[in-house]
Enzyme design. Structure first.
Site, PDB file in Angstrom:
ATOM      1  CB  SER A  66      -0.650   0.106   1.455  1.00 32.24           C
ATOM      2  OG  SER A  66      -1.836  -0.554   1.089  1.00 32.24           O
ATOM      3  CE  LYS A  69      -3.751   2.148  -0.804  1.00 33.77           C
ATOM      4  NZ  LYS A  69      -3.794   0.764   0.476  1.00 33.77           N
ATOM      5  CB  SER A 127      -4.358   1.597   4.319  1.00 31.83           C
ATOM      6  OG  SER A 127      -3.703   1.335   2.979  1.00 31.83           O
TER       7      SER A 127
END
Length: 308
Positions: A66, A69, A127
């Site tokens: 993640s 991102k 997230s």
């Protein structure tokens, strides 16, 4: 260890597995000992000068989970004429996606209207893959959601190229690989972190330990979303200002991090490290010539907070 070198110079020490540590010399001729970390790859730079402060397997490609991102947010924030207060209607498809993938979520409710700014919080703090999907669907172009997200991912790759991230590839808007082509290197991801921190909006979001955001619910009433930051360095390490966690079976625990002390800001990346927070603190201590990592007590995330 006395290296017999004059002050203000640096020494490069070659280690095994391709690791190279760049050690700032302290005092008259004393070098601080470069910390050993369990990360498969790590990197730290000075955001002002771009100077390398720490490096281990800096150019080895690895999955990033993640922490992807960070680029998702960067593409949005670098959009010309961006209106952070533009409202986006949440689609059921975003919720279905996180259920199907078993992904981290900001629990956005179908039909609610949230702003782009709020989606950035939802993407970077808990997230939320649902929020990342909403951003990709909104800022990509095409007639279908699939086409729009594919276009958005192409923008992520174009941005990586413009930032000279030579060993990075994105095939995902949130870190869940679709074609096994979602990877980066510690050096590349640090270049992205340095660029992202130039945005005041990005800095404001990623340094927030939590946020409460009011949105317009599908029934026209107000709904309050509460999101907690998964980055345990915030409030634990003096000067910590972000940036993003990431964990997946293929990547292991990852972390993009940054801190400011005495006017000096450093940003770095750790890939595949079960002690990512502690090791990030050790690396930053090395740059700041401090030893606060030894006494640091990591924050505990509130009950119900997302884990990443």
């Amino acid at each position: 260890m006395n290296l017999g070198l004059s002050p203000r110079r640096t020494v490069t020490v070659a280690l095994t597995a391709g690791a190279v540590l760049v050690a700032p010399l302290v005092g008259t001729a004393q070098a601080a000992s470069a910390p050993s970390v369990s990360a498969k790859g790590a990197f730290l730079l000075d955001t002002s000068s771009g100077k390398t402060l720490y490096s281990k397997a800096a150019d080895t490609k690895r999955q990033m989970a993640s922490t992807t991102k960070v680029m998702t947010a960067t593409v949005v924030l670098d959009t010309k004429g961006l209106n952070l207060d533009k409202k986006i209607t949440i689609k059921q498809a975003y919720r279905d996606y996180v259920v199907k993938k078993g992904a981290s979520t900001s629990d956005l409710r179908t039909g609610d209207k949230v702003t782009v700014r709020q989606l950035l919080y939802a993407t970077l703090l808990p997230s939320g893959c649902d929020a990342a999907y909403a951003l990709a669907d909104t800022f990509g172009t095409g007639k279908t959601a699939s086409a729009r997200t594919a276009n958005f991912i192409s923008k992520m790759n174009a941005k990586a190229k413009s930032l000279k991230m030579k060993n990075t590839s994105y095939d995902s808007f949130d870190g869940i690989p679709t074609k096994s082509k979602n990877y980066t290197t510690p050096r590349d991801a640090s270049l992205l972190a340095r660029h992202a921190l130039k945005s005041s909006t990005f800095r404001t979001v990623v340094k927030s330990k939590s946020t409460k955001q009011k949105a317009t619910a599908s029934n026209g009433k107000s709904r309050t979303y509460t999101w907690y930051n998964t980055n345990k360095l915030l409030g634990s390490y003096k000067g910590a200002i972000g940036i993003k966690t990431g964990t997946a079976s293929g990547s292991g625990p990852c972390l993009v991090f940054a801190a400011t002390r005495n006017g000096k800001t450093v940003a770095g990346v750790i890939l595949n490290d079960s002690k990512r927070f502690e090791d990030a603190a050790k690396i930053m201590d090395y740059a700041f010539k401090s030893n606060s990592a030894k006494t640091m007590k990591l924050q505990t995330l509130p009950k119900g907070a997302q884990k990443d």
